[in-house]
Design an enzyme around this catalytic site. Sequence first.
Site, PDB file in Angstrom:
ATOM      1  N   LYS A 185     -14.856  -3.504   5.652  1.00  0.00           N
ATOM      2  CA  LYS A 185     -14.434  -4.162   4.412  1.00  0.00           C
ATOM      3  C   LYS A 185     -15.446  -5.188   3.946  1.00  0.00           C
ATOM      4  O   LYS A 185     -16.205  -5.740   4.737  1.00  0.00           O
ATOM      5  CB  LYS A 185     -13.062  -4.799   4.577  1.00  0.00           C
ATOM      6  CG  LYS A 185     -13.036  -5.992   5.492  1.00  0.00           C
ATOM      7  CD  LYS A 185     -11.662  -6.657   5.492  1.00  0.00           C
ATOM      8  CE  LYS A 185     -11.687  -7.811   6.467  1.00  0.00           C
ATOM      9  NZ  LYS A 185     -10.477  -8.209   7.076  1.00  0.00           N
TER      10      LYS A 185
ATOM     11  N   GLN B 163       0.763 -11.163  -3.565  1.00  0.00           N
ATOM     12  CA  GLN B 163      -0.661 -10.814  -3.625  1.00  0.00           C
ATOM     13  C   GLN B 163      -1.060 -10.388  -5.030  1.00  0.00           C
ATOM     14  O   GLN B 163      -0.235  -9.854  -5.771  1.00  0.00           O
ATOM     15  CB  GLN B 163      -0.938  -9.628  -2.688  1.00  0.00           C
ATOM     16  CG  GLN B 163      -0.660  -9.905  -1.229  1.00  0.00           C
ATOM     17  CD  GLN B 163      -0.803  -8.649  -0.380  1.00  0.00           C
ATOM     18  OE1 GLN B 163      -0.277  -7.604  -0.722  1.00  0.00           O
ATOM     19  NE2 GLN B 163      -1.512  -8.769   0.719  1.00  0.00           N
TER      20      GLN B 163
ATOM     21  N   CYS C 297       0.796  -1.236   0.000  1.00  0.00           N
ATOM     22  CA  CYS C 297       0.000   0.000   0.000  1.00  0.00           C
ATOM     23  C   CYS C 297       0.833   1.293   0.000  1.00  0.00           C
ATOM     24  O   CYS C 297       0.615   2.151  -0.865  1.00  0.00           O
ATOM     25  CB  CYS C 297      -0.970   0.025   1.168  1.00  0.00           C
ATOM     26  SG  CYS C 297      -1.512  -1.571   1.751  1.00  0.00           S
TER      27      CYS C 297
ATOM     28  N   HIS D 283      -8.341  -0.584  -1.155  1.00  0.00           N
ATOM     29  CA  HIS D 283      -7.406  -1.722  -1.160  1.00  0.00           C
ATOM     30  C   HIS D 283      -8.228  -2.915  -1.624  1.00  0.00           C
ATOM     31  O   HIS D 283      -9.285  -3.165  -1.066  1.00  0.00           O
ATOM     32  CB  HIS D 283      -6.913  -2.060   0.248  1.00  0.00           C
ATOM     33  CG  HIS D 283      -6.250  -0.935   0.987  1.00  0.00           C
ATOM     34  ND1 HIS D 283      -4.916  -0.916   1.250  1.00  0.00           N
ATOM     35  CD2 HIS D 283      -6.760   0.186   1.539  1.00  0.00           C
ATOM     36  CE1 HIS D 283      -4.616   0.179   1.946  1.00  0.00           C
ATOM     37  NE2 HIS D 283      -5.716   0.868   2.137  1.00  0.00           N
TER      38      HIS D 283
ATOM     39  N   HIS E 132      -4.482  -0.935  -5.681  1.00  0.00           N
ATOM     40  CA  HIS E 132      -5.055   0.190  -4.942  1.00  0.00           C
ATOM     41  C   HIS E 132      -5.688   1.128  -5.951  1.00  0.00           C
ATOM     42  O   HIS E 132      -5.061   1.487  -6.943  1.00  0.00           O
ATOM     43  CB  HIS E 132      -3.975   0.878  -4.109  1.00  0.00           C
ATOM     44  CG  HIS E 132      -3.437  -0.030  -3.045  1.00  0.00           C
ATOM     45  ND1 HIS E 132      -2.312  -0.795  -3.220  1.00  0.00           N
ATOM     46  CD2 HIS E 132      -3.934  -0.349  -1.818  1.00  0.00           C
ATOM     47  CE1 HIS E 132      -2.119  -1.532  -2.134  1.00  0.00           C
ATOM     48  NE2 HIS E 132      -3.086  -1.290  -1.271  1.00  0.00           N
TER      49      HIS E 132
HETATM   50 ZN    ZN Z   1      -3.410  -2.135   0.557  1.00  0.00          ZN
END
Ligand code: ZN
Length: 674
Positions: A500, A411, A364, A546, A415
Amino acid sequence: MPRFMTKMFKIALPDGSVKEMPEGSTPADVAAAIGPGLAKAALAAKIDGEVRDIMRPFEGDASLALITSRDEKDALELVRHDFAHILAEAVQNLYPGTQITFGPATDDGFYYDFAPTAEHGAFTEEELPAIEAEMRRIIAADKPLVREVWDRARVRQFFIDHGEAFKAEWVMELPEGEPITMYKTGHGEADWIDLCRGPHLASTGKLDPSAFKLTRVSGAYWRGDPKNPMLSRIYGTAWLNKKQLDAYLVRLEEAAKRDHRKIGQEMDLFHLQAEAHGSVFWHPNGYIVWRELEAYMRRRLDASGYLEVKTPQLMDARQWEKSGHWGKYRENMFVVPDEIPSTDDDAQIFSGTADLMALKPMNCPAHVLIFNQGIKSYRDLPLRLAEFGCCHRNEPHGALHGILRVRQFTQDDAHIFVTERQLVDEVVEFCDLLDSVYRDLGFDSYAIKLALRPEQRYGSDEEWDRAEQVLRDAVAKAGRATEEYGWEELPGEGAFYAPKLEFHLTDAIGRTWQVGTIQADTVLPERLDANYIGEDGQKHRPVMLHRAIIGTFERFIGILIEHYAGKFPLWLAPVQAVVATIVSDADGYAEDVAAKLAAAGIRVEPDLRNEKINYKVREHSLAKVPLLLVVGKREAEEGTVAIRRLGSDEHQKMMSIDEAVAMIQAEAVPPDLA
Ligand SMILES: [Zn+2]
Ligand SMILES: [Zn+2]
């Protein structure tokens, strides 16, 4: 007191009716008043939304819903907690001097941590059948579970008198003055007692003695701290009835057959070794699966307006301080001194005075740093920065599990920088992309959950209201806030800085895996001073989404292996076809066939070994090769192949080489290109 003075409480029932109950009455009395069937079936009560003992008297007017075995989630949790108490009582009956600590319900049962006596030492699996038998005896005795409220000093003295040092220590950490509940199993002299918040069923006889099984034993530190004494943890699985237990045991067996570590070895996909705890050694076969998956994801992102970036593995600790990770997240980071190590054998390798850098635990902050380069205008938004970002997190060795739980992972991270107004539409678009990816990858069923504000959090209630509403609206707008999509809101489960959405896949044997996630964050753009110039010519803060679809490559490939039991769809299979000879006369022909398939882009291997064809078939089935092309003398003469499909009872199919190439080529096209 005269009768007419009895205080009456108004108890509202789910059907809208209200019952007047005298003070001192309990939900069990209401159940009995409604009918004997319900009185028998009722396990506990929901009072104003809170689960409570059915024998606990009402404290005033209240709304009441009775919990029966039909309310599976609540009923299971109650039952599992009861089983934990009964396990502890059984262990203390059989092994006097054993101390009790904690025993919660788990997702499939319960466990209890014991401090065995020094003479006995840790419990073993051989002891479990005897403990199970003692538990059944306690259930058969149908002992009432009775709630009592004590003060802290009395609880402490009780545990000291009974040689329970751990419980006596724990109770002193509960707030003073607050009433503490103790649960007694049984009456009078023969009872057993534990400090417990409850709730519990009315008696042990409410449990089905054939619906549980003790499964294993492990070590666990008192309060999870390695500096504390090692306890002996006994695990069990528990259900409402035997049918549920049996179904669960079958599922466990099926899961063991699909274990990705076992299949990973059979298919030669990867290995792990102690020298690189939690980091995967991908073998050629496994890395083909990875590359196919990565290529697929990259095509989907490219087509959805994402821009791919690559950011540094190591960044200065000061940068992590700015982003807030150094304070809150440091214990999960690998920290590296910015210094050339000494080669002098007598000196320290590092001086201990150098600046510190850290391997990134997440991508991030680096993406915000890219966003911050140059001036951004509202016309640049939404800006979607994607990275197949390799991250490291320092997790204890004991928490690692195959490739499902690792310390180095990659991952499918991105973003998205947006204005407030763009939020809902951007989340809707994400939901659509994710839906299509899951279906392409073979998952027809998944659940969407909204994790709401936790107790400890940043930001005002108004900000949380708004952030939660955005996600709620987006899922509704995407048409997925429905039962079919397992739509559910989870109070208290959001991150401390934002709510989230979680996406939980259901695999082929009904297990669920949380993989996808999206959250709207205003904290990091603020901390790292991200801004854009709005239509009004002023600076504004973007919101940062995110999001991940497959989560990490490592874990997702592990899930894929278990979901497909290694039988990947053709486009993902490491070796798509093997050309196997029956006789050595066909060797030349087999090589020609393999060359033609390879030229058509098919991953193929010839098997010319001087082995019986049945042996070859068995071996390639174990390695989960989807297609086996068998060739002998006749096939060589006729220019044909006999095709066998993995796991199919169908007879092998004869076809010409060209037909075979065309068929396999068509089948091997990835789903997004088909
Ligand atoms: Zn992130
Ligand atoms: Zn309890």
